[in-house]
Design an enzyme around this catalytic site. Sequence first.
Site, PDB file in Angstrom:
ATOM      1  N   TYR A 157       4.067 -10.916   3.657  1.00  0.00           N
ATOM      2  CA  TYR A 157       4.350  -9.754   2.807  1.00  0.00           C
ATOM      3  C   TYR A 157       5.579 -10.060   1.938  1.00  0.00           C
ATOM      4  CZ  TYR A 157       3.591  -4.849   1.620  1.00  0.00           C
ATOM      5  OH  TYR A 157       3.297  -3.683   0.959  1.00  0.00           O
ATOM      6  N   LYS A 164       9.622  -2.795  -0.988  1.00  0.00           N
ATOM      7  CA  LYS A 164       9.371  -1.541  -0.256  1.00  0.00           C
ATOM      8  C   LYS A 164      10.665  -1.018   0.385  1.00  0.00           C
ATOM      9  CE  LYS A 164       4.927  -1.105  -1.018  1.00  0.00           C
ATOM     10  NZ  LYS A 164       4.490  -0.216  -2.112  1.00  0.00           N
TER      11      LYS A 164
HETATM   12  P1  NAP Z   1      -4.630  -0.731  -5.716  1.00  0.00           P
HETATM   13  O1  NAP Z   1      -5.846   0.094  -5.725  1.00  0.00           O
HETATM   14  O2  NAP Z   1      -4.734  -2.130  -6.220  1.00  0.00           O
HETATM   15  O3  NAP Z   1      -3.481   0.074  -6.492  1.00  0.00           O
HETATM   16  C1  NAP Z   1      -2.326  -0.551  -7.037  1.00  0.00           C
HETATM   17  C2  NAP Z   1      -2.104   0.036  -8.391  1.00  0.00           C
HETATM   18  O4  NAP Z   1      -0.893  -0.455  -8.993  1.00  0.00           O
HETATM   19  C3  NAP Z   1      -3.243  -0.333  -9.362  1.00  0.00           C
HETATM   20  O5  NAP Z   1      -3.748   0.832  -9.978  1.00  0.00           O
HETATM   21  C4  NAP Z   1      -2.525  -1.213 -10.369  1.00  0.00           C
HETATM   22  O6  NAP Z   1      -3.105  -1.182 -11.666  1.00  0.00           O
HETATM   23  C5  NAP Z   1      -1.161  -0.570 -10.368  1.00  0.00           C
HETATM   24  N1  NAP Z   1      -0.219  -1.397 -11.113  1.00  0.00           N
HETATM   25  C6  NAP Z   1       0.135  -2.690 -10.887  1.00  0.00           C
HETATM   26  N2  NAP Z   1       0.974  -3.104 -11.857  1.00  0.00           N
HETATM   27  C7  NAP Z   1       1.165  -2.048 -12.695  1.00  0.00           C
HETATM   28  C8  NAP Z   1       1.931  -1.840 -13.864  1.00  0.00           C
HETATM   29  N3  NAP Z   1       2.698  -2.803 -14.398  1.00  0.00           N
HETATM   30  N4  NAP Z   1       1.908  -0.623 -14.454  1.00  0.00           N
HETATM   31  C9  NAP Z   1       1.156   0.381 -13.948  1.00  0.00           C
HETATM   32  N5  NAP Z   1       0.396   0.243 -12.833  1.00  0.00           N
HETATM   33  C10 NAP Z   1       0.405  -0.967 -12.224  1.00  0.00           C
HETATM   34  O7  NAP Z   1      -4.038  -0.868  -4.230  1.00  0.00           O
HETATM   35  P2  NAP Z   1      -3.524   0.213  -3.166  1.00  0.00           P
HETATM   36  O8  NAP Z   1      -3.605  -0.475  -1.872  1.00  0.00           O
HETATM   37  O9  NAP Z   1      -4.177   1.514  -3.366  1.00  0.00           O
HETATM   38  O10 NAP Z   1      -1.968   0.315  -3.515  1.00  0.00           O
HETATM   39  C11 NAP Z   1      -1.333   1.532  -3.846  1.00  0.00           C
HETATM   40  C12 NAP Z   1       0.033   1.612  -3.172  1.00  0.00           C
HETATM   41  O11 NAP Z   1      -0.155   1.702  -1.757  1.00  0.00           O
HETATM   42  C13 NAP Z   1       0.919   0.394  -3.407  1.00  0.00           C
HETATM   43  O12 NAP Z   1       2.260   0.824  -3.569  1.00  0.00           O
HETATM   44  C14 NAP Z   1       0.775  -0.362  -2.106  1.00  0.00           C
HETATM   45  O13 NAP Z   1       1.870  -1.223  -1.846  1.00  0.00           O
HETATM   46  C15 NAP Z   1       0.719   0.798  -1.148  1.00  0.00           C
HETATM   47  N6  NAP Z   1       0.222   0.468   0.187  1.00  0.00           N
HETATM   48  C16 NAP Z   1      -1.021  -0.088   0.343  1.00  0.00           C
HETATM   49  C17 NAP Z   1      -1.456  -0.397   1.631  1.00  0.00           C
HETATM   50  C18 NAP Z   1      -2.796  -1.043   1.849  1.00  0.00           C
HETATM   51  O14 NAP Z   1      -3.022  -1.624   2.910  1.00  0.00           O
HETATM   52  N7  NAP Z   1      -3.699  -0.966   0.885  1.00  0.00           N
HETATM   53  C19 NAP Z   1      -0.642  -0.131   2.745  1.00  0.00           C
HETATM   54  C20 NAP Z   1       0.609   0.453   2.557  1.00  0.00           C
HETATM   55  C21 NAP Z   1       1.023   0.750   1.263  1.00  0.00           C
HETATM   56  P3  NAP Z   1      -3.782  -2.560 -12.206  1.00  0.00           P
HETATM   57  O15 NAP Z   1      -4.841  -2.905 -11.240  1.00  0.00           O
HETATM   58  O16 NAP Z   1      -4.248  -2.174 -13.550  1.00  0.00           O
HETATM   59  O17 NAP Z   1      -2.701  -3.589 -12.269  1.00  0.00           O
END
Ligand code: NAP
Length: 257
Positions: A157, A164
């Site tokens: 990570y 984070k």
């Molecule tokens: P996700 O669907 O890939 O969402 C991540 C989002 O961030 C995407 O919409 C992406 O857009 C956007 N993003 C990245 N760079 C950007 C930029 N420069 N400007 C605007 N938007 C941008 O994945 P997710 O897992 O749902 O992640 C959402 C949040 O949850 C994140 O903070 C992640 O760390 C957190 N989280 C996820 C998990 C897990 O296991 N999935 C666990 C704990 C926390 P693009 O695709 O267009 O770049």
Amino acid sequence: MFTLDLAGRTGVVFGVANQRSLAWAIAQQLHAAGARLAFSYAGERLQEKVEALAAGLDGSFVFPCDVTDDAAVSRAFEQIRERFGTIDFLVHSVAFANKEDLEGSFLDTSRAGFHLAMDISAYSLVRIAREAVPLMTSGGSIVTLTYMASQRVVPSYNVMGSAKAALEHEVRQLAYELGPRSIRVNAISAGPVNTLSARGISGFLDMLQVAREKAPLRRSIEPAEVGKAALFLLSDMGSGITGETLYVDAGYNIMGT
Ligand code: NAP
């Protein structure tokens, strides 16, 4: 009487990439509770996908916004002000790090890679909150998404753990500063969910498997469970809660071994 009802409320959701995104799971709960929503998309590549998803939710609209672009952030909130006037909540579900910084040695993290991860995954909360706050004229609620690697070592990570940790500090600092305006700021620390971003982390499927085996509930979480927790924090039901990190991880974070 405090309720989960969001009828007549409006809010902004950053971070829908597709139907697997945690932001989308949150948006579905908010919409079901009666809220009108605005959705960001980061690049033209995703415009059609986000527009198609948003089209299914009455009263919503989409706007372009790369959170690293100050002018784009200002333009985005100008559009939101024109469409909604005021807003009641903000969802920040955005993160990114270079693939090479999510595998191998943390010691090898480049300066540019560190800055990029911090900019998109941590600083962006401050930047978009600065625009959102003037629109929250009757108070408001902000929720961001974090992960346990802010506090513990999760191999691979790497730099995202640093981001984070910074993000969770921002939640406390912003909660303190915005409390007098009746704006609450909280984080949800989600357990592993198989999304586009998650698949970019080396060994993610192993993380998912370990969480399933070791969590007190003996399973991983469903995206909808993150959505329900966000609805709670963004609604009046969470009225006394600010500056917190709420774990939605089937209890995994309480375990020692
Ligand atoms: P996700 O669907 O890939 O969402 C991540 C989002 O961030 C995407 O919409 C992406 O857009 C956007 N993003 C990245 N760079 C950007 C930029 N420069 N400007 C605007 N938007 C941008 O994945 P997710 O897992 O749902 O992640 C959402 C949040 O949850 C994140 O903070 C992640 O760390 C957190 N989280 C996820 C998990 C897990 O296991 N999935 C666990 C704990 C926390 P693009 O695709 O267009 O770049």
